[in-house]
Design an enzyme around this catalytic site. Structure first.
Site, mmCIF file in Angstrom:
data_model
loop_
_atom_site.group_PDB
_atom_site.id
_atom_site.type_symbol
_atom_site.label_atom_id
_atom_site.label_comp_id
_atom_site.label_asym_id
_atom_site.label_seq_id
_atom_site.Cartn_x
_atom_site.Cartn_y
_atom_site.Cartn_z
ATOM 1 N N LYS A 1 0.860 -1.188 0.000
ATOM 2 C CA LYS A 1 0.000 0.000 0.000
ATOM 3 C C LYS A 1 0.892 1.232 0.000
ATOM 4 O O LYS A 1 1.501 1.569 1.003
ATOM 5 C CB LYS A 1 -0.906 -0.005 1.235
ATOM 6 N N GLY B 1 6.501 4.708 8.754
ATOM 7 C CA GLY B 1 5.637 5.876 8.849
ATOM 8 C C GLY B 1 5.690 6.488 10.233
ATOM 9 O O GLY B 1 6.696 6.357 10.951
ATOM 10 N N SER B 2 4.615 7.111 10.628
ATOM 11 C CA SER B 2 4.597 7.850 11.892
ATOM 12 C C SER B 2 4.543 6.912 13.089
ATOM 13 O O SER B 2 4.024 5.793 13.011
ATOM 14 C CB SER B 2 3.401 8.797 11.933
ATOM 15 N N THR B 3 5.050 7.408 14.214
ATOM 16 C CA THR B 3 5.071 6.615 15.444
ATOM 17 C C THR B 3 3.657 6.313 15.919
ATOM 18 O O THR B 3 3.376 5.199 16.379
ATOM 19 C CB THR B 3 5.863 7.352 16.528
ATOM 20 N N GLY C 1 2.270 3.543 13.892
ATOM 21 C CA GLY C 1 2.998 2.329 14.248
ATOM 22 C C GLY C 1 2.511 1.718 15.547
ATOM 23 O O GLY C 1 2.351 0.491 15.661
ATOM 24 N N GLU D 1 9.365 0.817 11.253
ATOM 25 C CA GLU D 1 10.399 1.850 11.121
ATOM 26 C C GLU D 1 9.665 3.177 11.194
ATOM 27 O O GLU D 1 8.947 3.567 10.278
ATOM 28 C CB GLU D 1 11.145 1.677 9.800
ATOM 29 N N CYS E 1 13.171 10.330 8.126
ATOM 30 C CA CYS E 1 12.938 9.895 9.510
ATOM 31 C C CYS E 1 14.227 9.914 10.333
ATOM 32 O O CYS E 1 14.183 10.116 11.547
ATOM 33 C CB CYS E 1 12.309 8.515 9.529
ATOM 34 N N GLU F 1 9.202 15.536 16.240
ATOM 35 C CA GLU F 1 9.703 15.380 14.872
ATOM 36 C C GLU F 1 9.004 16.394 13.965
ATOM 37 O O GLU F 1 7.788 16.344 13.778
ATOM 38 C CB GLU F 1 9.451 13.963 14.367
#
Length: 477
Positions: A183, A235-237, A240, A257, A291, A388
């Site tokens: 995706k 992607g974003s924390t 995740g 990651e 990142c 971030e």
């Protein structure tokens, strides 16, 4: 005094072979999806590049089942040496179509053409070349005498390196005998769909790779499908963490990651001119949409003033503008949403008392652009030192001793990367041993190689991608 000015050197957008519409890739064919079509936007001009069909839950189900059949009947039982031929073929085709892919990536993502041309596309090809070499050597990779593929890999990738992240995920999965449902990011689906053309051109068996564009609901459907055995997410924390919660107890293998807030540490004995180049590359490469970007600069107090002076002088020379101009150093921010986030965090830095310096470079009136910015006088409590930003914004802090540098560098919930600048090899090793980061660069920054593992600690995720270590995530060992 003579002022030298570069004349525009635009790459032709015609090379991208841009089509008015793109369809998803399912079971070896390009088909219309059941979801609402999305429009891919050029962030440098705000024009619509193409309309892209998207998947719905039924499409996800069909793709996972097609991948499962292909894995069980064809790709999994295929000898590794035969799989390697297909993966090598993909690598060669990426190299052959490199210029087309680079221009398309810059149009869709906003990054400068010289980065797409010299970094993203060659490294994507290199990942397929490298992992093709492992396909017939898995018995000797150190994971037991008979490592087996997991099955279907569900992969969700971000918008900052659309083609490279696709290669980063797909290549090891294929080499290890898995099949893939990918995706791509909602704002940057185009190069992933051209990669699907290359996969079709390479004559991979139907169902081995499926590419399903869409928004977060499509990614959630891929991640949660019971026919998926391995999930890989970049992607974003926050997303995740949500994926980790949803998969808890499912038995699915997972690698994440996620975000980062890397420290770039400069000691007083460092070669300062070289360090300044590394600092610039560490934070302004890809508009800071990295990142592992070196978004926190830790400078030893005795050289802080000199480093800042050199840094301002160097950053002022960076050219912001048309991503297709070969002279551009900093391209467009990927979306209006991301630009708004950057602006909001920069405003918080000013309101909390940090000293803002922004490059005087001209910025285009149209499109999503943000001039390179450096904050001095930053404290660890400020948002710009903790969160971030994912943009061309650098926060500068100082330290006096190596112990203080380590303490400040590790004072973050993230742990993806770090950099150390010093002439002392012993200090590099001492720092690397104490920094809680998955990757520590010494007298350089943002160096990537498919033979080297990459990944983080803590809220930067877990698992490794690339190199021998990255194979484990795609093997039943």
């Amino acid at each position: 005094m003579t002022t030298w000015e570069y004349a525009p050197a635009p790459e032709s957008r015609d090379i991208a072979n841009l089509k008015p519409g793109y369809r998803m890739f399912l079971d070896g064919e390009f088909v219309e999806g059941g979801g609402e079509p999305l429009k891919s936007i050029n962030p440098a001009t705000e024009e619509v590049l193409a309309e892209v069909s998207t998947a719905d839950r039924d499409d996800v189900d069909r793709a996972v089942k097609a991948a499962g059949r292909a894995q069980e009947r064809v790709w999994g039982p295929m000898p590794g040496a035969e799989r390697a031929k297909y993966v090598y073929r993909i690598a060669r085709l990426i190299a052959e179509r490199a210029r087309e892919l680079a221009v398309l990536e810059s149009l869709d993502n906003g990054k400068p053409i010289r980065e797409s041309r010299d970094v993203d596309v060659p490294t994507a090809s290199a990942h397929f070349f490298h992992h093709a070499g492992w396909a017939d050597k898995l018995d000797f990779a150190g994971y037991g005498p008979d490592p087996r593929p997991l099955g279907v890999a569900g992969q969700v990738i971000p918008w900052n390196f659309p083609l490279l992240m696709a290669a980063w995920k797909i290549a090891p999965a294929l080499a290890c005998g898995n099949t893939v449902v990918l995706k791509p990011a909602e704002t940057t689906p185009l190069t992933a769909l051209v990669l699907a053309e290359i996969i079709q051109q390479a004559e991979l068996p139907p169902g081995v790779v499926n590419v399903l564009p869409g928004a977060g609901d499509v990614g959630a459907a891929v991640v949660g499908h019971p026919g998926v055995h391995k999930v890989a997410f970049t992607g974003s924390t926050d997303v995740g963490k949500s994926i980790q919660r949803s998969l808890a107890g499912s038995g699915k293998k997972l690698t994440l990651e996620l975000g980062g807030k890397a420290a770039n540490v400069v000691f007083d004995d460092a070669p300062l001119d070289q360090a300044v180049e590394g600092i610039v590359n560490g934070i302004f490469f890809n508009q800071g949409h990295v990142c592992c970007a070196g978004s926190r600069l830790l400078v030893q107090e005795s050289v802080a003033e000199e480093v800042l002076e050199k840094l301002h002088k160097r950053v002022a020379t960076l050219r912001v503008g048309d991503p297709l101009d070969k002279n551009t150093d900093v391209g467009a921010i990927n979306s209006r949403e991301q630009l708004t986030k950057i602006q909001e965090l920069v405003a918080s830095g000013e309101s909390e008392g940090a000293e803002r310096w922004t490059s005087p470079c001209p910025v285009p009136d149209k499109g999503f652009f943000f001039a390179p910015t450096v904050f001095a006088g930053v404290s660890q409590a400020m948002r710009i030192a903790r969160e971030e930003i994912f943009g061309p914004v650098l926060s500068v802090l100082t330290f006096r001793t190596p112990d203080e540098a380590v303490a400040k560098a590790n004072n973050t919930p993230y742990g993806l990367s770090a950099g150390v600048w010093t002439e002392k090899g012993s200090r590099i090793l001492w720092m690397a041993d104490r920094l809680r980061a998955g990757v520590v660069w010494a007298n350089t920054f943002n160096r990537f190689d498919p033979t080297a593992p990459f990944g983080g600690y803590r809220e930067s995720g877990f698992g490794r991608e690339g190199g021998r270590a990255g194979l484990e995530a795609y093997l039943d060992v």
